[in-house]
Design an enzyme around this catalytic site. Structure first.
Site, mmCIF file in Angstrom:
data_model
loop_
_atom_site.group_PDB
_atom_site.id
_atom_site.type_symbol
_atom_site.label_atom_id
_atom_site.label_comp_id
_atom_site.label_asym_id
_atom_site.label_seq_id
_atom_site.Cartn_x
_atom_site.Cartn_y
_atom_site.Cartn_z
ATOM 1 N N GLY A 46 0.848 -1.194 0.000
ATOM 2 C CA GLY A 46 0.000 0.000 0.000
ATOM 3 C C GLY A 46 0.877 1.235 0.000
ATOM 4 N N GLN A 51 3.071 9.957 1.485
ATOM 5 C CA GLN A 51 4.391 9.302 1.552
ATOM 6 C C GLN A 51 5.299 9.711 0.387
ATOM 7 O OE1 GLN A 51 2.457 5.243 2.332
ATOM 8 N NE2 GLN A 51 4.387 5.075 3.444
ATOM 9 N N CYS A 94 6.068 -0.219 7.432
ATOM 10 C CA CYS A 94 5.709 0.991 6.679
ATOM 11 C C CYS A 94 6.903 1.421 5.846
ATOM 12 C CB CYS A 94 5.308 2.106 7.652
ATOM 13 S SG CYS A 94 4.793 3.619 6.818
ATOM 14 N N LEU A 95 6.642 1.756 4.590
ATOM 15 C CA LEU A 95 7.732 2.192 3.714
ATOM 16 C C LEU A 95 8.360 3.492 4.210
ATOM 17 C CD1 LEU A 95 6.058 1.355 0.288
ATOM 18 C CD2 LEU A 95 7.911 0.096 1.427
ATOM 19 N N HIS A 136 -4.270 1.287 7.983
ATOM 20 C CA HIS A 136 -2.894 1.816 8.019
ATOM 21 C C HIS A 136 -2.765 2.996 7.043
ATOM 22 C CE1 HIS A 136 1.669 1.163 7.917
ATOM 23 N NE2 HIS A 136 1.458 1.896 6.843
ATOM 24 N N GLU A 137 -3.297 2.813 5.832
ATOM 25 C CA GLU A 137 -3.187 3.877 4.812
ATOM 26 C C GLU A 137 -4.016 5.097 5.187
ATOM 27 O OE1 GLU A 137 -0.864 3.469 2.942
ATOM 28 O OE2 GLU A 137 -0.663 1.302 2.998
ATOM 29 N N HIS A 140 -2.326 7.365 7.476
ATOM 30 C CA HIS A 140 -1.389 8.282 6.810
ATOM 31 C C HIS A 140 -2.092 9.573 6.398
ATOM 32 C CE1 HIS A 140 2.417 6.141 6.412
ATOM 33 N NE2 HIS A 140 1.835 5.062 5.917
#
Ligand code: GNR
Ligand code: NI
Length: 168
Positions: A46, A51, A94-95, A136-137, A140
């Site tokens: 995702g 991000q 997480c990226l 999670h997204e 963000h």
């Protein structure tokens, strides 16, 4: 298409609150295409627009396994309409917090409303990894990272680790 740089902690941009999108047009689809390419390259399952430094309510996702056919999903202005009382614990990464993994507890199911790649409104239920990932997204989009749910000690350690990793 382009691979965009992914911001990492403690970049303050990751704390910004993303704004709703007004129209799903070709420019927005170009951003979503770039985000998808960036996510596949990382690789991740995702990616939220913030991000890559864009404070718009846009998310891309693909939960297909490596040996499965790609299944890209696009979410514009997502809303959680309701969530289950049941909570599940899952390991998250997480990226924007590379190489850090920890357990987060979240509602096991959520009911969602969003606009898709073509600007068509969709309403559906998410469970399992889909539920974890969309929550999670959507965090963000509010400037919240999964490490914000951990103890201060774990969070501080995570940020220190990422700073060192990124500097090389
Ligand atoms: O690639 C990712 N994997 C992942 C694993 C468990 C829970 C959430 C995620 S999302 C993450 C990519 C990312 O940082 N998205 O914002
Ligand atoms: Ni993330």
């Amino acid at each position: 298409m382009a691979i965009l740089p992914i911001l990492t902690v403690p970049n303050p941009v990751l704390k910004q609150v993303s704004k709703p999108v007004e129209v799903v047009d070709d420019a927005l689809r170009a951003l979503m295409d770039d985000m998808l390419e960036t996510m596949y390259d990382a690789p991740g399952i995702g990616l939220a627009a913030i991000q890559v430094g864009v404070a718009k309510q846009v998310i891309v996702m693909d939960l297909a396994r490596e040996n499965e056919e790609k299944e890209p999903r696009f979410f514009v202005n997502p809303q959680i309409l309701s969530s289950n009382d049941e909570r599940v614990e899952g390991e998250e990464g997480c990226l924007s917090v590379p190489d850090v993994f920890d357990i987060v507890e979240r509602p096991s199911k959520v009911r969602l409303r969003y606009l898709d790649y073509n600007g068509v409104q969709v309403e559906e239920e998410a469970e399992g990894l889909y539920a974890v990932c969309i929550q999670h997204e959507m965090d963000h989009l509010k400037g919240v990272l999964f490490i914000d749910y951990l103890s201060r000690l774990k969070r501080d350690r995570a940020v220190t680790r990422v700073k060192k990793l990124v500097r090389g």
